[in-house]
Design a protein around this motif. Structure first.
Motif, mmCIF file in Angstrom:
data_model
loop_
_atom_site.group_PDB
_atom_site.id
_atom_site.type_symbol
_atom_site.label_atom_id
_atom_site.label_comp_id
_atom_site.label_asym_id
_atom_site.label_seq_id
_atom_site.Cartn_x
_atom_site.Cartn_y
_atom_site.Cartn_z
ATOM 1 N N UNK A 99 0.805 -1.230 0.000
ATOM 2 C CA UNK A 99 0.000 0.000 0.000
ATOM 3 C C UNK A 99 0.832 1.271 0.000
ATOM 4 N N UNK A 100 2.133 1.163 -0.226
ATOM 5 C CA UNK A 100 2.994 2.334 -0.118
ATOM 6 C C UNK A 100 2.728 3.367 -1.215
ATOM 7 N N UNK A 101 2.405 2.926 -2.413
ATOM 8 C CA UNK A 101 2.141 3.874 -3.497
ATOM 9 C C UNK A 101 0.919 4.722 -3.161
ATOM 10 N N UNK A 102 -0.126 4.082 -2.635
ATOM 11 C CA UNK A 102 -1.325 4.822 -2.247
ATOM 12 C C UNK A 102 -1.018 5.789 -1.102
ATOM 13 N N UNK A 103 -0.171 5.355 -0.167
ATOM 14 C CA UNK A 103 0.188 6.229 0.961
ATOM 15 C C UNK A 103 0.959 7.447 0.474
ATOM 16 N N UNK A 104 1.885 7.242 -0.474
ATOM 17 C CA UNK A 104 2.646 8.371 -1.013
ATOM 18 C C UNK A 104 1.742 9.305 -1.813
#
Length: 207
Positions: A99-104
């Motif tokens: 989920x890191x792309x969504x968090x960024x």
């Protein structure tokens, strides 16, 4: 095809990592995780996630092409090469599920505790993915070492890195996974070069 895809995957993965900001430790504060995702120099921000996705898809090409070659070398009931193919595809799927792309993407409006959760969730997915990657390496190494499709030491290198990757899941918050992970990409690079040399030699001899 396997050699070209392997080299391309190695180059793309390390192009993404070079210059990326170091990730915060697991014991960092929630505010530090939020600052991390707001940085333009993380793997999850800017143009990097696109390149990383292409790298993983290219790695799947390598997995399928190499597994097909190993299937021929393995002969009847090629279960090891079949498991290798499934494990390699599973690795890419697990890494891409983070989920890191969504968090960024939502970092400006993100709650610090959600930023911490996004980081932990991505790291847990990567830890599980390393077990799948270890399975791929062990199965490939097993076939190579037993059939001599490539030099036997190449097979043992894969087995060593694969076992290390799988065992690193026991302590998934520790950086102990890094040596076998780097060893694995060295193995991919070695296999790719050997396959390209074999293909080039075959073209020269046939000509």
């Amino acid at each position: 095809m396997a050699g070209i895809a392997g080299l391309a995957a190695v180059v793309l993965v390390f192009v993404v990592l070079v210059g990326s900001r170091q990730e915060p430790p697991f014991n960092a504060t929630a505010a530090e995780f939020l600052t991390h995702y707001r940085s333009p120099d993380t793997v999850a921000s800017g143009f990097r996630p696109f390149v990383f996705t292409v790298a993983l898809v290219t790695f799947v090409w390598f997995v399928v092409a190499l597994s097909t070659l190993l299937r021929r070398a393995e002969g009847e009931a090629p279960w090891r090469s079949s498991i290798a193919m499934a494990s390699g595809v599973l690795f890419a799927a697990l890494v891409l599920s983070g989920s890191e792309v969504a968090a960024a993407f939502r970092a400006d409006d993100l709650d610090p505790q959600i930023a911490r959760y996004a980081f932990d969730e991505a790291q847990a997915a990567f830890a599980n993915a390393r077990v799948a990657l270890g399975s791929f390496a062990v199965c490939c190494g097993w076939v190579i070492a037993s059939t001599r499709f490539l030099p036997r030491w190449v097979g043992w290198l894969a087995i060593a890195s694969g076992v290390g990757l799988a065992l690193s899941r026991i302590s998934w918050t520790s950086p102990i996974w890094l040596p076998p992970y780097l060893m694995f990409w060295l193995w991919v690079l070695t296999v790719s070069v050997l396959l390209l040399r074999r293909s080039f030699r075959g073209v020269v001899q046939s000509g």
